[in-house]
Write a protein that holds these residues in place. Sequence first.
Motif, PDB file in Angstrom:
ATOM      1  N   THR A  43       1.272   6.448  -6.890  1.00  0.00           N
ATOM      2  CA  THR A  43       0.132   7.310  -7.195  1.00  0.00           C
ATOM      3  C   THR A  43       0.519   8.782  -7.120  1.00  0.00           C
ATOM      4  OG1 THR A  43      -1.393   5.644  -6.320  1.00  0.00           O
ATOM      5  CG2 THR A  43      -2.253   7.878  -6.563  1.00  0.00           C
TER       6      THR A  43
ATOM      7  N   PHE B  26      -6.441   4.670  -7.658  1.00  0.00           N
ATOM      8  CA  PHE B  26      -5.954   4.393  -6.304  1.00  0.00           C
ATOM      9  C   PHE B  26      -7.113   4.094  -5.369  1.00  0.00           C
ATOM     10  CE2 PHE B  26      -5.170   5.815  -1.983  1.00  0.00           C
ATOM     11  CZ  PHE B  26      -4.043   5.081  -1.649  1.00  0.00           C
TER      12      PHE B  26
ATOM     13  N   ALA C  63      -4.382  -3.881  -6.825  1.00  0.00           N
ATOM     14  CA  ALA C  63      -3.466  -2.817  -6.423  1.00  0.00           C
ATOM     15  C   ALA C  63      -2.084  -2.974  -7.051  1.00  0.00           C
ATOM     16  CB  ALA C  63      -3.350  -2.770  -4.900  1.00  0.00           C
TER      17      ALA C  63
ATOM     18  N   CYS D  20      -7.150   0.634  -3.197  1.00  0.00           N
ATOM     19  CA  CYS D  20      -6.386   0.802  -1.957  1.00  0.00           C
ATOM     20  C   CYS D  20      -6.932  -0.013  -0.789  1.00  0.00           C
ATOM     21  CB  CYS D  20      -6.260   2.269  -1.583  1.00  0.00           C
ATOM     22  SG  CYS D  20      -7.787   3.028  -1.033  1.00  0.00           S
TER      23      CYS D  20
ATOM     24  N   LEU E  46       0.831  -1.202   0.000  1.00  0.00           N
ATOM     25  CA  LEU E  46       0.000   0.000   0.000  1.00  0.00           C
ATOM     26  C   LEU E  46       0.870   1.258   0.000  1.00  0.00           C
ATOM     27  CD1 LEU E  46      -2.793   1.274   0.015  1.00  0.00           C
ATOM     28  CD2 LEU E  46      -2.775   1.102   2.505  1.00  0.00           C
TER      29      LEU E  46
ATOM     30  N   GLY F 110       0.914   4.008  -2.869  1.00  0.00           N
ATOM     31  CA  GLY F 110       0.725   5.420  -2.553  1.00  0.00           C
ATOM     32  C   GLY F 110       1.792   6.288  -3.196  1.00  0.00           C
TER      33      GLY F 110
END
Length: 81
Positions: free
Chosen positions: A23, A48, A67, A52, A16, A20
Amino acid sequence: MLQVLETGGGLNESSLKALGRATVATILNGLAFGLRYPLKPDKAIEMFNAVCTGGAYPVSAGVSWNADQVKTYFESLYGAL
């Protein structure tokens, strides 16, 4: 965005956190390069948000990305220009 970028990196990071950062990089590239960049910031945010929490982003009829696939796509755009 700064909070996401400050998560660091490394072998033991969560996917994650990596998503992030990918992104944020995609959003900033979209803002910096405008129409020349293949993905708009709002689309990166939409992608995202879809994945997420474990969901999937619908790419086309019958095709959805998780993801890791979204992160890989974002990373593939880094050299787009």
